[in-house]
Design an enzyme around this catalytic site. Structure first.
Site, mmCIF file in Angstrom:
data_model
loop_
_atom_site.group_PDB
_atom_site.id
_atom_site.type_symbol
_atom_site.label_atom_id
_atom_site.label_comp_id
_atom_site.label_asym_id
_atom_site.label_seq_id
_atom_site.Cartn_x
_atom_site.Cartn_y
_atom_site.Cartn_z
ATOM 1 N N GLU A 406 0.846 -1.221 0.000
ATOM 2 C CA GLU A 406 0.000 0.000 0.000
ATOM 3 C C GLU A 406 0.877 1.266 0.000
ATOM 4 O OE1 GLU A 406 -3.457 -0.183 0.088
ATOM 5 O OE2 GLU A 406 -3.783 -2.247 0.715
HETATM 6 C C1 LIG Z 1 2.751 -10.051 0.280
HETATM 7 C C2 LIG Z 1 2.596 -8.938 -0.705
HETATM 8 C C3 LIG Z 1 1.336 -8.618 -1.190
HETATM 9 C C4 LIG Z 1 1.185 -7.595 -2.122
HETATM 10 N N1 LIG Z 1 -0.063 -7.364 -2.674
HETATM 11 C C5 LIG Z 1 -0.167 -6.514 -3.738
HETATM 12 C C6 LIG Z 1 -1.412 -6.414 -4.462
HETATM 13 O O1 LIG Z 1 -2.423 -7.020 -4.104
HETATM 14 N N2 LIG Z 1 -1.444 -5.609 -5.556
HETATM 15 C C7 LIG Z 1 -0.350 -4.906 -5.979
HETATM 16 O O2 LIG Z 1 -0.445 -4.201 -6.968
HETATM 17 N N3 LIG Z 1 0.837 -4.985 -5.318
HETATM 18 C C8 LIG Z 1 0.953 -5.777 -4.216
HETATM 19 N N4 LIG Z 1 2.153 -5.889 -3.552
HETATM 20 C C9 LIG Z 1 3.303 -5.133 -4.033
HETATM 21 C C10 LIG Z 1 3.691 -4.001 -3.112
HETATM 22 O O3 LIG Z 1 2.744 -2.981 -3.189
HETATM 23 C C11 LIG Z 1 5.116 -3.563 -3.497
HETATM 24 O O4 LIG Z 1 5.982 -4.594 -3.084
HETATM 25 C C12 LIG Z 1 5.500 -2.255 -2.887
HETATM 26 O O5 LIG Z 1 4.756 -1.206 -3.469
HETATM 27 C C13 LIG Z 1 6.986 -1.947 -3.039
HETATM 28 O O6 LIG Z 1 7.410 -2.128 -4.344
HETATM 29 P P1 LIG Z 1 8.714 -3.018 -4.652
HETATM 30 O O7 LIG Z 1 8.537 -4.316 -3.961
HETATM 31 O O8 LIG Z 1 8.918 -3.030 -6.106
HETATM 32 O O9 LIG Z 1 9.883 -2.255 -3.932
HETATM 33 P P2 LIG Z 1 10.721 -1.039 -4.533
HETATM 34 O O10 LIG Z 1 9.813 -0.046 -5.132
HETATM 35 O O11 LIG Z 1 11.818 -1.594 -5.360
HETATM 36 O O12 LIG Z 1 11.334 -0.448 -3.206
HETATM 37 C C14 LIG Z 1 12.455 -1.026 -2.540
HETATM 38 C C15 LIG Z 1 12.893 -0.087 -1.421
HETATM 39 O O13 LIG Z 1 13.269 1.189 -1.983
HETATM 40 C C16 LIG Z 1 12.518 2.215 -1.402
HETATM 41 N N5 LIG Z 1 12.200 3.216 -2.406
HETATM 42 C C17 LIG Z 1 11.698 3.040 -3.643
HETATM 43 N N6 LIG Z 1 11.516 4.220 -4.254
HETATM 44 C C18 LIG Z 1 11.908 5.164 -3.393
HETATM 45 C C19 LIG Z 1 11.965 6.582 -3.444
HETATM 46 N N7 LIG Z 1 11.527 7.282 -4.486
HETATM 47 N N8 LIG Z 1 12.443 7.219 -2.376
HETATM 48 C C20 LIG Z 1 12.851 6.560 -1.272
HETATM 49 N N9 LIG Z 1 12.819 5.226 -1.170
HETATM 50 C C21 LIG Z 1 12.344 4.535 -2.214
HETATM 51 C C22 LIG Z 1 11.248 1.547 -0.886
HETATM 52 O O14 LIG Z 1 10.634 2.295 0.158
HETATM 53 C C23 LIG Z 1 11.775 0.212 -0.421
HETATM 54 O O15 LIG Z 1 12.305 0.322 0.874
HETATM 55 C C24 LIG Z 1 2.306 -6.866 -2.571
HETATM 56 C C25 LIG Z 1 3.572 -7.173 -2.050
HETATM 57 C C26 LIG Z 1 3.727 -8.204 -1.153
HETATM 58 C C27 LIG Z 1 5.103 -8.536 -0.674
#
Ligand SMILES: Cc1cc2nc3c(=O)[nH]c(=O)nc-3n(C[C@H](O)[C@H](O)[C@H](O)COP(=O)(O)OP(=O)(O)OC[C@H]3O[C@@H](n4cnc5c(N)ncnc54)[C@H](O)[C@@H]3O)c2cc1C
Length: 599
Positions: A406
């Site tokens: 979220e």
């Molecule tokens: C169990 C689970 C259920 C989920 N369910 C859903 C779902 O139903 N639908 C859906 O669409 N998604 C879902 N997600 C996805 C989830 O929303 C994403 O994992 C999340 O938004 C983070 O994206 P990412 O994993 O690509 O991490 P990244 O975006 O790669 O982030 C990695 C790290 O970098 C940091 N970061 C990234 N960009 C910035 C920035 N600009 N400034 C500072 N820090 C930054 C982040 O805070 C994080 O700490 C789910 C994930 C999990 C693990």
């Protein structure tokens, strides 16, 4: 229906930073009416009787089990809260929806599945669907006959969701959208019927589509092996020339981000409520264990360091609860102030946007308090806390995801300040005027201050000081970095932390004052202890965050002057928080639970 004690005027989103409010103006759990309490009770009993006994099988992904439980929840009316009555839902107010989310959270995997279906999966159609789309999907989603999910993230696009690679092009005959690409981490994806999918039309225009399981070219990948919430389904989804009927475009081409971000806004608020409910359950388990487990011939709860943990868990839960119900009350007050708008769902979306800052706070603070609570619970259980046969090990693993999905807590911290600045610049929130007024006060120099008097004088001063501290630190940061402030993420993070503490401090204080006025000081004494302990420590955190931010934006004499002003705003009398927490711990241990439920 019993009436709810809503404030007559709706405060503007973010206005808590610059305006004072009276205790009677905030909604608190003590104001819940009988219907709202009944909704909570039904939800809690449903999870206790129907879901928790099956937790072991759910954790093993027993085929069809989670979807059948969602269907059962739908039959009881636990899924249709966000769906208007005209489409088979119950159109619950925000406060009722908050109670519902909170009380469904005893088993995190169920809460997550519920949120993915009833929240982010269903609401895009409620808020953005055409009449035909609403008629086709909402009645079935409200009852759980169909399960929904929300497909935004991709392997390469999580936080920067608009960087999605999934594409949509119109078929040559103009009858279908042809989708190609992959979604990742989709909650409920393994068994859902309806998928809200974001894709770029012609590789450029970010848009949203309603995709049904079974459309040609649609397929579901294997369940991910997760650290926690193992009972929930999380899968990748593949689109290979997937044919989606043309009329299944949701909202407008190129306006998918409006759908995505408005829905996440709702999701964030609810996530805070799920975390709140989960934290209360974990505290209950830890309190019982602390009574049963003996060491050195005594129950471990009688040791000061264990009691202090139970107390601090309760204190932080109290702060989160005070904020979340205050926000829910503001949302409902804004809805009733808007009157009988022709389109209530559009009205609600606007109101939710107004309180986007409060929603991000709910998400961040709720998830971080839950993480704190589960961690301390494992510590209270000692070695047994590390064993899967005891309930807190699962709670510990399940909690961790809340800081990630979220919108990660980092992204939400950035958003809080971004939204505040936007509101300040557009004139929606008179932050600049408040900053200018504070500058005049600073230039005028220290004034003779009336000595503190009254039961809450210290806390009133702490809240007022924290608000001024925010204006001081934010003003200095904006002056130095101007439009480039967003690039100074550590400074933004510190400012965001101050914003959250201000909201937590004021909400905790006003609730305790309201309780004392309603029930008498003696009856509300332990709540007052919790509020005072919370405010005292939060004021420390505010001062520290401001010092960090100021040291990054000023130097030399300017820095020394600003730190002197900061000290003025942070001045306060010492408080014996050990004694306060001992009284809170005694209340937790006496009832074996969170002691301020419904109060
Ligand atoms: C169990 C689970 C259920 C989920 N369910 C859903 C779902 O139903 N639908 C859906 O669409 N998604 C879902 N997600 C996805 C989830 O929303 C994403 O994992 C999340 O938004 C983070 O994206 P990412 O994993 O690509 O991490 P990244 O975006 O790669 O982030 C990695 C790290 O970098 C940091 N970061 C990234 N960009 C910035 C920035 N600009 N400034 C500072 N820090 C930054 C982040 O805070 C994080 O700490 C789910 C994930 C999990 C693990």
């Amino acid at each position: 229906m019993a009436t709810t004690a809503l404030p007559r005027t709706a405060a503007k989103g973010g206005s808590f930073l610059i305006e004072a409010c009276r205790p009677e103006e905030i909604f608190t759990p003590a104001d819940l009416n009988d219907d709202q309490r009944l909704i909570g009770q039904t939800a809690e009993e449903f999870v206790a009787k129907e879901v928790l006994p099956l937790a072991a099988e759910l954790e093993q992904h027993k085929e069809g089990l989670m979807s059948s439980l969602l269907k059962k929840a739908g039959e009881l009316g636990l899924l249709g809260g966000g769906v208007p009555e005209a489409y088979g839902g119950s159109g619950l107010d925000k406060i009722s929806g908050t109670v519902l989310a909170e009380k469904l959270s005893s088993y995190a995997s169920f809460a997550v599945s519920h949120g993915a279906h009833a929240g982010i999966g269903t609401l895009p159609i409620v808020y953005f669907g055409t009449e035909e789309q609403k008629k086709k999907y909402l009645p079935k989603l409200a009852t759980g006959e169909w399960v929904a999910c929300y497909c935004l993230s991709e392997p390469q696009a999580g936080s920067d969701a608009q960087n999605a690679r999934t594409r949509a092009v119109l078929s040559p005959d103009g009858k279908h959208w042809i989708l190609n690409g992959q979604k990742m981490w989709i909650t409920n994806g393994g068994f859902a019927d309806v998928y809200i999918v974001f894709a770029k039309v012609d590789g450029e225009k970010f848009s949203c589509f309603i995709v049904e399981r079974g459309y040609p070219g649609f397929s579901v990948g294997a369940e991910e092996k997760k650290m926690g919430i193992k009972g929930s389904s999380t899968v990748p989804i593949f689109f290979e020339n997937c044919r989606v009927p043309k009329e299944n475009l949701l909202h407008e081409i190129g306006r998918g981000h409006i759908v995505a971000f408005n829905i996440l806004n709702v999701g964030r608020f609810n996530l805070g409520a799920y975390c709140l409910g989960g934290a209360k359950k974990v505290l209950e388990a830890a309190a019982k264990y602390a009574k049963e487990r003996t060491a050195f011939g005594k129950p471990i709860g009688t040791f000061g360091l264990v009691g202090a943990k139970l107390a601090e868990m309760a204190v932080r839960i109290y702060a989160v609860e005070s904020m979340i119900y205050r926000s829910a009350g503001m949302i409902d007050a804004a809805m009733s102030a808007a009157g009988a708008a022709a389109d209530k769902t559009q009205q609600l979306m606007k109101v939710l946007e107004e309180y986007a800052i409060e929603s991000s706070i709910s998400k961040i603070y709720g998830s971080e308090v839950l993480d704190f609570v589960v961690d301390e619970a494992v510590q209270i259980y000692g070695g047994y806390g590390f064993h899967e046969d005891y309930p807190v090990a699962r709670a510990y693993r399940d909690s961790r995801i809340n800081r990630i999905f979220e919108g990660t807590n980092e992204i939400n911290r950035l958003l809080i300040i971004q939204m505040l600045m936007k509101r300040a610049m557009s004139g929606a929130l008179p932050l600049l005027a408040a900053g200018a007024k504070l500058q005049e006060e600073i230039v005028a120099g220290p004034q003779f201050e009336e000595p503190s008097s009254g039961a809450w004088a210290e806390q009133e001063r702490a809240v007022a000081g924290a608000k001024k501290t925010f204006l001081l630190a934010a003003g200095a940061a904006v002056q130095k970095y101007r439009e480039q402030l967003a690039e100074q993420q550590e400074v933004v993070g510190a400012l965001s932390n101050i914003v959250m503490e201000v909201y937590a401090m004021e909400s905790s204080l006003r609730r305790a004052q309201k309780a004392a006025a309603l029930r008498g000081e003696a009856a509300a004494a332990v709540m007052a202890d919790a509020a005072r302990a919370f405010l005292y420590d939060a004021a420390d955190r505010v001062e520290k965050e401001a010092r960090t931010a100021l040291a990054a934006v000023a130097e030399g004499d300017m820095l020394r002057t600003q730190l002197a002003v900061l000290r003025r705003f942070s001045k306060r009398e010492p408080l014996d928080t050990i004694a306060s927490r001992r009284r809170v711990a005694a209340a937790v241990e006496a009832g074996n639970r969170y002691p301020f439920e419904g109060r």
